[in-house]
Design an enzyme around this catalytic site. Structure first.
Site, PDB file in Angstrom:
ATOM      1  N   HIS A   1      -1.129  -3.128  -4.469  1.00 37.80           N
ATOM      2  CA  HIS A   1      -1.973  -3.002  -3.269  1.00 37.80           C
ATOM      3  C   HIS A   1      -2.849  -4.227  -3.011  1.00 37.80           C
ATOM      4  O   HIS A   1      -3.573  -4.262  -2.024  1.00 37.80           O
ATOM      5  CB  HIS A   1      -2.873  -1.764  -3.378  1.00 37.80           C
ATOM      6  CG  HIS A   1      -2.101  -0.484  -3.404  1.00 37.80           C
ATOM      7  ND1 HIS A   1      -1.686   0.157  -2.258  1.00 37.80           N
ATOM      8  CD2 HIS A   1      -1.646   0.250  -4.438  1.00 37.80           C
ATOM      9  CE1 HIS A   1      -1.019   1.249  -2.586  1.00 37.80           C
ATOM     10  NE2 HIS A   1      -0.980   1.333  -3.904  1.00 37.80           N
TER      11      HIS A   1
ATOM     12  N   LYS B   1       4.610  -2.633   0.579  1.00 30.04           N
ATOM     13  CA  LYS B   1       3.262  -2.332   1.063  1.00 30.04           C
ATOM     14  C   LYS B   1       2.834  -3.419   2.056  1.00 30.04           C
ATOM     15  O   LYS B   1       3.328  -3.430   3.172  1.00 30.04           O
ATOM     16  CB  LYS B   1       2.332  -2.133  -0.127  1.00 30.04           C
ATOM     17  CG  LYS B   1       2.713  -0.809  -0.816  1.00 30.04           C
ATOM     18  CD  LYS B   1       2.132  -0.554  -2.150  1.00 30.04           C
ATOM     19  CE  LYS B   1       2.645   0.804  -2.634  1.00 30.04           C
ATOM     20  NZ  LYS B   1       2.537   0.986  -4.075  1.00 30.04           N
TER      21      LYS B   1
ATOM     22  N   SER C   1      -4.532   2.564  -6.804  1.00 29.75           N
ATOM     23  CA  SER C   1      -3.844   3.039  -5.606  1.00 29.75           C
ATOM     24  C   SER C   1      -4.514   4.238  -4.946  1.00 29.75           C
ATOM     25  O   SER C   1      -4.406   4.412  -3.739  1.00 29.75           O
ATOM     26  CB  SER C   1      -2.382   3.367  -5.929  1.00 29.75           C
ATOM     27  OG  SER C   1      -2.289   4.231  -7.038  1.00 29.75           O
TER      28      SER C   1
HETATM   29  C1  LIG Z   1       3.245   1.876  -4.931  1.00 32.20           C
HETATM   30  C2  LIG Z   1       3.014   1.449  -6.312  1.00 32.20           C
HETATM   31  C3  LIG Z   1       4.073   1.225  -7.195  1.00 32.20           C
HETATM   32  C4  LIG Z   1       5.479   1.579  -6.838  1.00 32.20           C
HETATM   33  O1  LIG Z   1       6.052   0.637  -6.008  1.00 32.20           O
HETATM   34  P1  LIG Z   1       7.343   1.050  -5.177  1.00 32.20           P
HETATM   35  O2  LIG Z   1       7.920  -0.252  -4.762  1.00 32.20           O
HETATM   36  O3  LIG Z   1       6.873   1.899  -4.056  1.00 32.20           O
HETATM   37  O4  LIG Z   1       8.236   1.802  -6.121  1.00 32.20           O
HETATM   38  C5  LIG Z   1       3.801   0.706  -8.442  1.00 32.20           C
HETATM   39  N1  LIG Z   1       2.528   0.453  -8.807  1.00 32.20           N
HETATM   40  C6  LIG Z   1       1.483   0.695  -8.005  1.00 32.20           C
HETATM   41  C7  LIG Z   1       0.103   0.390  -8.482  1.00 32.20           C
HETATM   42  C8  LIG Z   1       1.694   1.212  -6.741  1.00 32.20           C
HETATM   43  O5  LIG Z   1       0.669   1.482  -5.947  1.00 32.20           O
END
Ligand SMILES: *Cc1c(COP(=O)(O)O)cnc(C)c1O
Length: 387
Positions: free
Chosen positions: A203, A235, A175
């Site tokens: 992502h 995302k 991330s």
């Molecule tokens: C953003 C993210 C999360 C968290 O997801 P949310 O739905 O925002 O709580 C978990 N793992 C990774 C790798 C992320 O980038």
């Protein structure tokens, strides 16, 4: 007398910026902050779906059927038709038997790791995994061993030294760095050691792979090679929530044991409905992925020509690592002054000495906007004092 706060002194205090509006819903990349319109180059809305009329209409229609809140947890009376349909569609999308919705990716990771591991089990994790995976391993009380970033040989040494039940856990796309995990090698390693592989593709989903299937699809791996897949919906899908996908037995185990699934209110059905609309767009509009990939190439070529500190990332996450937190903050402030919203990411989110501007690209951006960003970055870096 006030004592200086150590976070302030080290330029590590976290602050928030309030997004006042997205003044034109046809342009999710334009946001109003402090009364000024900025081009957002730090959102995870990779495909530009978060304001798409299909999502808004689906949510609106669902509210006519179900109201707003789900009213209860899934196992009580909160599991609605929209949730059920979304789970089926997500499972089909990633070619798994079943999928289970969670309220967020953070909760999915806590729930899955604590349901599947206990203190006798080993969790082998990449050192740069997302915080929620680390916290999940801690909550499980499992023996956690971390290998250097991307180092499959390091993971192999850990597995060889610790016989027994093991789970290998990795981000699909990292991330804060944007690079992709060596999932093929990790899958082979898992098979070799009788371990299970869990990939958190927050992502990658919707972004990578010919059909948006994510890191696993891009790597050409069979779904069974990654028995536990995490996807998030906030995302690329422009919505909210998360899911776990795998075989029927995995999902049944999670329904029985994942406490962050059992003891929480179900997502509003309107969110599930909007996510279904987003999933259709992900599948039917591959041009979004193509446009995004073209932006990544354009950005990298331009940044290389300007001598900017590019990282080895082919994903829409394009960090420019500058080192000192004060420098990252100054660059971020300078870019905001020129109309570009880019956040400075500092320790402890990233390792000491690797503060960065984390640029993210979106299919919502235009080529002209990417070019304008490059020009602004070029002059901001030229003005900034060297590290
Ligand atoms: C953003 C993210 C999360 C968290 O997801 P949310 O739905 O925002 O709580 C978990 N793992 C990774 C790798 C992320 O980038």
């Amino acid at each position: 007398m006030e004592r200086p706060d150590p976070d302030d002194a080290r330029h590590l205090r976290r602050t928030r910026r309030t997004v006042e509006a997205t003044p034109d819903l046809e342009h999710p990349e334009r946001v109003r902050v402090d009364g000024r319109e900025l081009l957002n180059f730090c959102s995870n809305d990779y495909l530009g779906l978060r304001t798409h009329p299909a999502l808004l209409e689906a949510a609106h229609e669902s509210m006519q059927q179900h109201g707003f809140g789900a009213g209860a947890a899934h196992l009580v009376s909160g599991h609605c038709l929209e949730h059920q349909a979304l789970e089926l569609e997500l499972a089909a999308f990633v070619h798994r038997e079943r999928a289970l919705l969670f309220s967020s990716g953070y909760m999915a990771n806590l729930g899955v790791l604590s349901a599947l591991s206990s203190r006798h089990d080993l969790i082998v994790a990449d050192r740069l995994n997302h915080a929620s995976l680390l916290d999940g391993a801690r909550l499980a009380g499992a023996r956690l061993r971390r290998y250097p970033h991307g180092d499959t040989a390091g993971a192999a040494r850990i597995l060889a030294a610790h016989p027994g039940t093991a789970l290998i856990v990795t981000d699909g796309v990292f991330s804060m760095d944007g690079d992709v995990a060596p999932v093929r090698e990790l899958a082979a390693l898992a098979t070799q050691h009788g371990a299970r592989l869990m990939v958190d593709d927050a992502h990658g989903l919707g972004v990578l792979g010919a059909t948006g299937g994510g890191t696993v699809e891009q790597a050409g791996l069979a779904p069974q090679a990654v028995p536990i897949l995490i996807g998030t919906l906030g995302k690329a899908l422009g919505s909210f929530g998360a899911f776990v996908a795998g075989d029927a037995e995995l999902i049944e185990t999670l329904i029985q044991r994942a406490r962050t699934y059992i003891y929480t209110t179900a997502l509003p059905p309107a969110i599930a409905a909007a996510t279904r609309a987003a999933l259709r767009l992900v599948q039917h509009e591959p041009w979004r992925r193509e446009r995004l990939q073209a932006h990544v190439q354009r950005f990298r070529a331009g940044a290389a020509a300007l001598g900017l500190p590019l990282s080895p990332s082919m994903s829409p996450i394009q960090p420019l690592i500058v080192g000192a937190s004060i420098r990252a903050l100054a660059l971020s402030e300078s870019l905001i002054g020129h109309g570009f919203l880019i956040s400075a990411i500092r320790p402890p989110t990233v390792p000491q000495g690797s503060a960065r501007l984390r640029v993210t690209l979106s299919a919502a951006h235009s080529e002209a906007q990417v070019d304008a960003l490059l020009e602004a970055l070029g002059s901001a870096f030229a003005r900034a004092t060297p590290a």
